[in-house]
Enzyme design. Structure first.
Site, PDB file in Angstrom:
ATOM      1  N   HIS B  52       0.772  -1.218   0.161  1.00 54.77           N
ATOM      2  CA  HIS B  52       0.039   0.019  -0.009  1.00 54.77           C
ATOM      3  C   HIS B  52       0.824   1.178  -0.087  1.00 54.77           C
ATOM      4  O   HIS B  52       2.102   1.017   0.307  1.00 54.77           O
ATOM      5  CB  HIS B  52      -0.923  -0.126   1.342  1.00 54.77           C
ATOM      6  CG  HIS B  52      -2.068  -1.037   1.282  1.00 54.77           C
ATOM      7  ND1 HIS B  52      -2.901  -1.155   2.216  1.00 54.77           N
ATOM      8  CD2 HIS B  52      -2.143  -2.090   0.366  1.00 54.77           C
ATOM      9  CE1 HIS B  52      -3.665  -2.199   2.041  1.00 54.77           C
ATOM     10  NE2 HIS B  52      -3.303  -2.671   0.729  1.00 54.77           N
ATOM     11  N   GLU B  54       1.222   3.629   1.977  1.00 51.66           N
ATOM     12  CA  GLU B  54       2.016   4.084   3.374  1.00 51.66           C
ATOM     13  C   GLU B  54       2.951   3.071   3.424  1.00 51.66           C
ATOM     14  O   GLU B  54       4.146   3.665   3.920  1.00 51.66           O
ATOM     15  CB  GLU B  54       0.895   3.490   4.628  1.00 51.66           C
ATOM     16  CG  GLU B  54      -0.284   4.739   4.546  1.00 51.66           C
ATOM     17  CD  GLU B  54      -1.456   4.177   3.612  1.00 51.66           C
ATOM     18  OE1 GLU B  54      -1.297   3.299   2.679  1.00 51.66           O
ATOM     19  OE2 GLU B  54      -2.517   4.071   4.104  1.00 51.66           O
ATOM     20  N   CYS B  88      -5.381   1.395   6.076  1.00 50.93           N
ATOM     21  CA  CYS B  88      -5.962   0.302   6.470  1.00 50.93           C
ATOM     22  C   CYS B  88      -5.519  -0.385   7.848  1.00 50.93           C
ATOM     23  O   CYS B  88      -4.558   0.394   8.478  1.00 50.93           O
ATOM     24  CB  CYS B  88      -5.928  -0.843   5.419  1.00 50.93           C
ATOM     25  SG  CYS B  88      -4.145  -1.661   5.454  1.00 50.93           S
ATOM     26  N   CYS B  91      -1.912  -0.915   7.612  1.00 55.93           N
ATOM     27  CA  CYS B  91      -0.950   0.513   7.630  1.00 55.93           C
ATOM     28  C   CYS B  91      -1.044   1.202   8.721  1.00 55.93           C
ATOM     29  O   CYS B  91       0.050   1.869   9.097  1.00 55.93           O
ATOM     30  CB  CYS B  91      -1.568   1.081   6.337  1.00 55.93           C
ATOM     31  SG  CYS B  91      -1.105   0.481   4.680  1.00 55.93           S
TER      32      CYS B  91
END
Lengths: 418, 171
Positions: B52, B54, B88, B91
């Protein structure tokens, strides 16, 4: 009599094995059922029981999970009209006895069947999901309950046959050795991880936490990236040898940027062939690389008929067609992320690792030691049963629990020595 | 630069991501009033579902620290994260473990959100990190909707269909 025999052997095994695989289920399956207060009418004469049940079910339906009548007492209505509204912080609406009597009279119920005074008693507020819950609930009030065989087999552990349990134990022993050799974690999450394809039992990747090298290098995070590497991806440079090879691959990729559809198809088939070769020749991928010196168990399929059946009749009905569909997609597109794989962890994962495995679509997670600090597969939360997430894995704890716990202590002590 | 201006930059990054066929999430890591990492989702490119925006930014910061001979622990503690979608569960856990200074996000993430939407992860951690949501959430949401209307070329056939269906039911 094959079934009888297998029951017998599994019973023998439970006495010789030092550990039990414990399923981590949602609170629906584990909680002590909440009780709520209800009005009951006392029948003057037992012979009126069936007529009274019929009549009350028609005028005040409800209590589907309970027997409507027990011991001459008939369930009438909950004292508080809506438990849900209470949960939402709204005010209680308590039903008065006279109010209830009026309602019954208006709807044509013959109140003369009852003694004058209604009683208030507590009964289970919701339906039991397991035999255990049903047993406890029926001590309070008789329940209507039909056990879900899959759930019961999950709970008593008979969902795995003996060979499968042996294989699980061998893989967890390997994870313990991997942790002994290399793991450097912290109080949040530590240990080692193995990713296995249950269909043939191939160990695809094995890793040990190395937070001394990178704060995100928890065992599960590393294992997921190793599998990505098998699929010709991967984000972290996990060893130098592969790094040089990857640079060369990228070089050839650059040359075919403007390919037409036909060559793209060829490339695609190329990719599939390459992935297949990697599965056969390069597994298990190890990080740190020294883990390749471990003695790996003999490969054997984990997904017995029993196991597969279990997964199929998962409470989540969507699961089944998805699995089959996935099977077809693997043939067409190649493996996708960690779909369908089983993951073995020394310790219950932290939220980062647990969610990484959920994103990666693994099918099962087995862990040994609990992580009271930050574990979210049983300790601090039960991530895979949180509503809103379309959970994709089943979780088992307690695999070689004692050995795993000792290893966690050992690697933590080692760290503080340094 | 204020939060709103930083979020505009993050939204631009999300748009770039959309054009590249990845989930349109834009993310900035700001240290000493300077962007030291920007990232987008690279799940398809890396075949790794954890990549992701991040997580990619975290890797960039680590590299930055190595190059500048800085201690990454100190840098993360003084770092602000601006991201177009609620991080999420994975993260947010990563960011909380690194003890970043603050996390500002745009729209909620009903499927995986780890701040408030699906699981409240901060309650497991030391609550020092400042978290603020709903900054320019409409723009962030629009990009996501555009993405799910289209086709994710790497997902297996059925996934694409299902994503569309999920979105329809979410509306």
């Amino acid at each position: 009599m094959a079934s009888l025999k297998s029951v017998k052997t599994s019973k023998m095994e439970t006495t010789t094995r030092s550990w039990t695989a414990k399923p981590i289920l949602g609170s629906d399956f584990t909680e002590v059922l909440p009780l709520h207060e209800v009005y009951v009418g006392i029948l003057k004469q037992r012979k009126d029981t069936s007529a009274a049940i019929q009549s009350i079910s028609a005028v005040l339906p409800g209590f589907a999970h309970l027997k409507r009548c027990s011991n001459g007492k008939l369930l009438l209505a909950p004292l508080r009209s809506n438990e849900l509204s209470r949960a939402n912080g709204e005010e209680d609406i308590t039903l008065g006895e006279d109010e209830l009597k009026n309602q019954l009279k208006e709807r044509g119920f013959d109140l003369s069947l009852f003694e004058d005074k209604f009683q208030v008693t507590k009964v289970p507020a919701k339906a039991p999901r397991t035999k255990l819950q049903a047993g406890e609930a029926s001590k309070i009030w008789p329940v209507n309950f039909h056990p879900d065989q899959t759930i019961e087999r999950l709970i008593d552990g008979s969902i795995f046959d003996d060979d499968c349990l042996h294989a699980i134990e061998r893989i967890m022993s390997l994870v313990i050795e991997a942790a002994r050799l290399e793991a450097v974690g912290d109080v949040r999450c530590t240990g080692a991880a193995a990713v296995v394809d249950p269909e043939d039992g191939r160990i695809l990747a094995i890793s040990a936490a190395r937070v001394d090298q990178h704060p995100m290098w928890h065992a599960a995070m590393l294992a997921v990236d190793l599998v990505a590497r098998l699929h010709d991806g991967g984000a972290w440079r996990l060893n130098d040898e592969d790094l040089t090879k990857r640079r060369m691959d990228e070089g050839t990729l650059d040359e075919r940027v403007d390919s037409d559809v036909e060559t793209e198809n060829l490339n695609f088939k190329d990719r599939l062939r390459k992935i297949k070769r990697k599965y056969e020749e390069e597994t298990p991928l190890c990080y740190p690389t020294s883990l390749s010196s471990l003695t790996f168990p003999v490969q054997m399929p984990l997904e017995t008929q029993v196991g597969r059946k279990g997964r199929r009749s998962d409470g989540d009905r969507v699961e089944d067609p998805q699995q089959e569909e996935y099977g077809r997609n693997v043939e067409k597109c190649g493996p996708y992320l960690c779909t369908g794989y089983w993951v073995f962890l020394l310790m219950e994962p932290c939220p980062m690792c647990a969610m990484a495995l959920l994103h990666s679509r693994v099918a099962m997670i087995f862990y040994g030691a609990v992580n009271q600090n930050l574990g979210v597969l049983g300790s601090r939360a039960v991530l895979h049963t949180v509503p809103g997430l379309n959970h994709r894995y089943r979780v088992w704890s307690g695999i070689l629990e004692r050995e795993c716990r000792q290893m966690v202590e050992e690697i933590n002590a080692r760290k503080s020595l340094k | 630069m204020d939060i709103s201006a930083w979020m505009d930059v993050a939204l631009q990054k999300a748009e770039e991501s959309l054009r590249a066929g990845e989930v349109p999430v834009g993310c900035l890591f700001i240290y000493n009033n300077e962007i030291i990492a920007t990232g987008n989702n690279t799940v398809n490119e890396t075949c790794n579902a954890t990549r992701h925006a991040e997580i990619n930014c975290i890797d960039q910061v680590l590299k930055f620290c190595k190059e500048k001979c800085l201690q990454y622990e100190t840098v993360f503690r003084n770092l602000d994260v601006v991201v177009t979608v609620e991080p999420c569960i994975m993260c947010i856990s990563a960011l909380l473990q690194l003890q970043v200074h603050s996390i500002i996000y745009g729209c909620a993430n009903d499927r995986f959100g780890g701040c408030v939407s699906v699981l409240e992860v901060p309650k497991f951690y030391d609550p020092k990190v400042l978290i603020q949501g709903n900054v320019k959430k409409e723009q962030a949401m629009k990009l996501l909707k555009d993405f799910y209307k289209g086709v994710n070329p790497n997902a297996p056939d059925s996934k694409v269909k299902r994503k569309k269906e999920t979105l329809l039911t979410e509306k």
